[in-house]
Write a protein that holds these residues in place. Sequence first.
Motif, PDB file in Angstrom:
ATOM      1  N   GLN A 132       0.828  -1.091  -0.171  1.00 45.12           N
ATOM      2  CA  GLN A 132      -0.058   0.108  -0.162  1.00 45.12           C
ATOM      3  C   GLN A 132       0.935   1.286   0.136  1.00 45.12           C
ATOM      4  OE1 GLN A 132      -2.607  -0.569   3.589  1.00 45.12           O
ATOM      5  NE2 GLN A 132      -4.097  -1.082   2.281  1.00 45.12           N
ATOM      6  N   LEU A 133       0.588   2.164  -0.999  1.00 40.38           N
ATOM      7  CA  LEU A 133       1.565   3.050  -1.320  1.00 40.38           C
ATOM      8  C   LEU A 133       0.907   4.272  -0.677  1.00 40.38           C
ATOM      9  CD1 LEU A 133       3.609   2.628  -4.499  1.00 40.38           C
ATOM     10  CD2 LEU A 133       4.204   2.031  -2.116  1.00 40.38           C
ATOM     11  N   ASP A 134      -0.389   4.367  -0.613  1.00 43.14           N
ATOM     12  CA  ASP A 134      -1.303   5.482  -0.094  1.00 43.14           C
ATOM     13  C   ASP A 134      -1.542   5.274   1.188  1.00 43.14           C
ATOM     14  OD1 ASP A 134      -1.291   6.423  -2.717  1.00 43.14           O
ATOM     15  OD2 ASP A 134      -3.048   5.497  -3.558  1.00 43.14           O
ATOM     16  N   SER A 135      -2.249   6.116   2.021  1.00 44.18           N
ATOM     17  CA  SER A 135      -2.340   6.029   3.575  1.00 44.18           C
ATOM     18  C   SER A 135      -3.487   4.917   3.527  1.00 44.18           C
ATOM     19  CB  SER A 135      -2.922   7.341   3.858  1.00 44.18           C
ATOM     20  OG  SER A 135      -3.085   7.098   5.229  1.00 44.18           O
TER      21      SER A 135
ATOM     22  N   VAL B  23       0.218   3.855   4.575  1.00 42.05           N
ATOM     23  CA  VAL B  23       1.104   2.878   3.886  1.00 42.05           C
ATOM     24  C   VAL B  23       1.816   1.947   4.515  1.00 42.05           C
ATOM     25  CG1 VAL B  23       3.597   3.305   3.114  1.00 42.05           C
ATOM     26  CG2 VAL B  23       1.936   5.302   3.066  1.00 42.05           C
TER      27      VAL B  23
END
Length: 441
Positions: free
Chosen positions: A224-227, A229
């Motif tokens: 997961q690169l978005d919040s 993370v």
Amino acid sequence: MNLIQRFFNVLRCVIPIITTLIAFAGSCYAQEQKQSQDTVHPTPGVDIFDVLRKLTKKPAKPIDTPRMDKSNISFLPVLGYSPANGVVLGAAVSVTKYMGDPNTTKLTTALLNASVTTKDQVITSLRYDLYTSQNKWYISGDNRLLFFTQPTYGLGIYGLNNQPFTFNLNGLSVTTHGSLEQPLKYNYIRLYETFLRKVNEQHWYAGMAVMIDHNFKIQDESLQLDSPVHITSHYLYSKTYGFNTTQYSTDGLAAEIMHDSRDNPISPYSGYYLNVSYRVNPTFLGSSKNSTMLYYEYRTYINVNKNIPRNLIAFWFWGTSVLSGHVPYLELPSITWDTYNRSGRGYIQGRFRGDNMLYGETEFRFRITRNDLLGGVTFIDCTTASNPLPYTSQSLFNTVAPGGGVGLRIKMNKSDRTNITADYAMGYGFSGIYLNIREAF
């Protein structure tokens, strides 16, 4: 419940089953056992097909005299279930044959395996060890095509004491999801072809190998690169050393030397095996990065009763090191990714991974029934691996992961010593049942 308690609880379930099998095998061949009551004159060996002949009141088939025009074929259906893989359905076929005079030529062996699962996994492999007439050439192959899903667990040896306890089948199935798991979905092609020429009459060989590893359509399912993370080990390693996170290759050539004095490659009673391979993976041959690797392996078999060849202690040691450059994450040395997927019993496939890895195992093999139908094993193993990431670096022997267990052997083909193997093994945080054809090593 601690590790020892779990181990003995399983033994309480396994021992009655083994006892029943021993009694059944003994009753089927009571007459032969009465004719020979000592180990100096053991009863002729029997296999599972002889038992079936006995039950149908047909005479046991004698061991055929080895000859080059006859192939021995052993077939084992594969059927299992786990929440991670769903239903596993497939088959394994073992083929052996002499390609020359059996008095001067070693046994050629091949193992074909194919299975599918209800989790959309397809697993196929063809592995073989071929000796031409008078052992002039040794040709081997390790070829695989996988459409695969499997968690990885980072690099090095860590998380042993806090690992949630899980269960697996043949090192491929996980029934619970612990915090250390990092699920990956990917396709994998392995093409290893080795050509060695006999150097002398002392069982030494030398030659070259072509080695291709290609991973593609990689999906890092917990990344997961978005919040919020969540960075996985695969992503972190790939970005640190400049690899594409969805596909990569390690293609190269290797120079090899080998010694093989084993009396039988499927179930050895004596001799030893040594292999050393220096692999070069240049980008002009298709590798994602330039690298060099060293692989070394040693196996030996020590008999403990001269009247019962099957009673022996076997030792297995192998190591792999990345000497220069960097290798993609999924192609780093890892347990249970050896040729026949037998290392690391007690842990799931891929539980330990690193740029340098050492593995050792010792196994005591023994005969259970005098007619050689049933045998048993006890074994222990240990693994250590290094973590190359600079800010979490771990060297070899900083931590060692132990494993061990017990197993049952059922003679499937007495002509070439092919056994059906069923092992129960435990490690930190894992236990597993391992069902296969042939010995572990």
